[in-house]
Design an enzyme around this catalytic site. Structure first.
Site, PDB file in Angstrom:
ATOM      1  N   ALA A   8       0.846  -1.192   0.000  1.00  0.00           N
ATOM      2  CA  ALA A   8       0.000   0.000   0.000  1.00  0.00           C
ATOM      3  C   ALA A   8       0.878   1.238   0.000  1.00  0.00           C
ATOM      4  O   ALA A   8       2.024   1.217   0.463  1.00  0.00           O
ATOM      5  CB  ALA A   8      -0.925   0.006   1.210  1.00  0.00           C
ATOM      6  N   ASP A   9       0.334   2.320  -0.513  1.00  0.00           N
ATOM      7  CA  ASP A   9       1.033   3.599  -0.472  1.00  0.00           C
ATOM      8  C   ASP A   9       0.006   4.696  -0.219  1.00  0.00           C
ATOM      9  O   ASP A   9      -1.107   4.648  -0.763  1.00  0.00           O
ATOM     10  CB  ASP A   9       1.786   3.856  -1.783  1.00  0.00           C
ATOM     11  CG  ASP A   9       2.791   4.986  -1.637  1.00  0.00           C
ATOM     12  OD1 ASP A   9       3.802   4.789  -0.946  1.00  0.00           O
ATOM     13  OD2 ASP A   9       2.562   6.077  -2.197  1.00  0.00           O
TER      14      ASP A   9
END
Length: 204
Positions: free
Chosen positions: A89-90
């Protein structure tokens, strides 16, 4: 790092491609069993986060999450580790289409927080989940409204050290919660991982 916990919803064990303690905390809250797997080359991983010219914030966060996932996939395949889903995830903060990354120093943190003071900004979190050869992706956008931050509050917050190492120079689950007048969207996504959407991907 192998993390064991109660798993009432029978989520599959996954690799978490992130060193974020917030993401680990949220997975533990969900009951997802996971092993933390970090990039061997941290400098190369940081290069993936460099913003391209005129890059849209949503395009940016989706590109970075997928690129990080692909890098970790290659590492895991090379190491011949047991196959299990890989989660990456970012999260990025954006104001008026400007991507606000981690502050370089106190002056940069002051600039970012002054920009956000009394305004509405967006927090985008992109998630990429690899299951075998299939990659599932989602992106969640939340709107966050800051109150007008007084000069005294601003300096006290910077002195606390909390703005550093965080996109947008603040942590929603920390002292900055006192600045948030309204949040529309996913609180957990602003923390770094949209719990509802990740659970849906894992169930799928």
């Amino acid at each position: 790092m192998n993390v064991q916990q109660h798993n009432p919803f029978q989520f599959p064990r996954i690799y978490l491609a992130s060193q974020s303690p917030r993401r680990a905390q949220l997975l533990e809250q969900m009951g997802v069993p996971f092993d933390v797997f970090l990039p061997e080359d941290s400098a190369a991983a940081e290069l993936l986060e460099v913003v391209l010219p005129n890059e849209d914030p949503v395009d940016y966060v989706q590109r970075v999450s997928l690129a990080k996932l692909q890098a970790i996939q290659q590492q895991i395949n090379t190491a011949r580790l047991p196959p299990q889903p890989i989660l990456c995830a970012d999260t990025t903060v954006a104001f008026a289409a400007e991507i606000l990354g981690k502050p370089e120093d106190a002056a940069d943190a002051r600039r970012i927080l002054t920009m956000l003071s009394g305004q509405v900004h967006q927090v985008h979190t992109a998630v990429a989940l690899a299951c075998g050869h299939e990659v599932k992706r989602t992106c969640v956008t939340s709107q966050v409204t800051f109150k007008t931050i007084s000069p005294v509050e601003l300096e006290a917050y910077i002195d606390s050290g909390e703005p550093f190492g965080r996109a947008g120079a603040y942590a929603v689950q920390g002292l900055a919660a006192t600045f948030i007048e309204h949040l529309s969207g996913s609180y957990s996504s602003v923390m770094g991982l949209p719990v509802f959407e990740v659970a849906r991907l894992l169930r799928g």
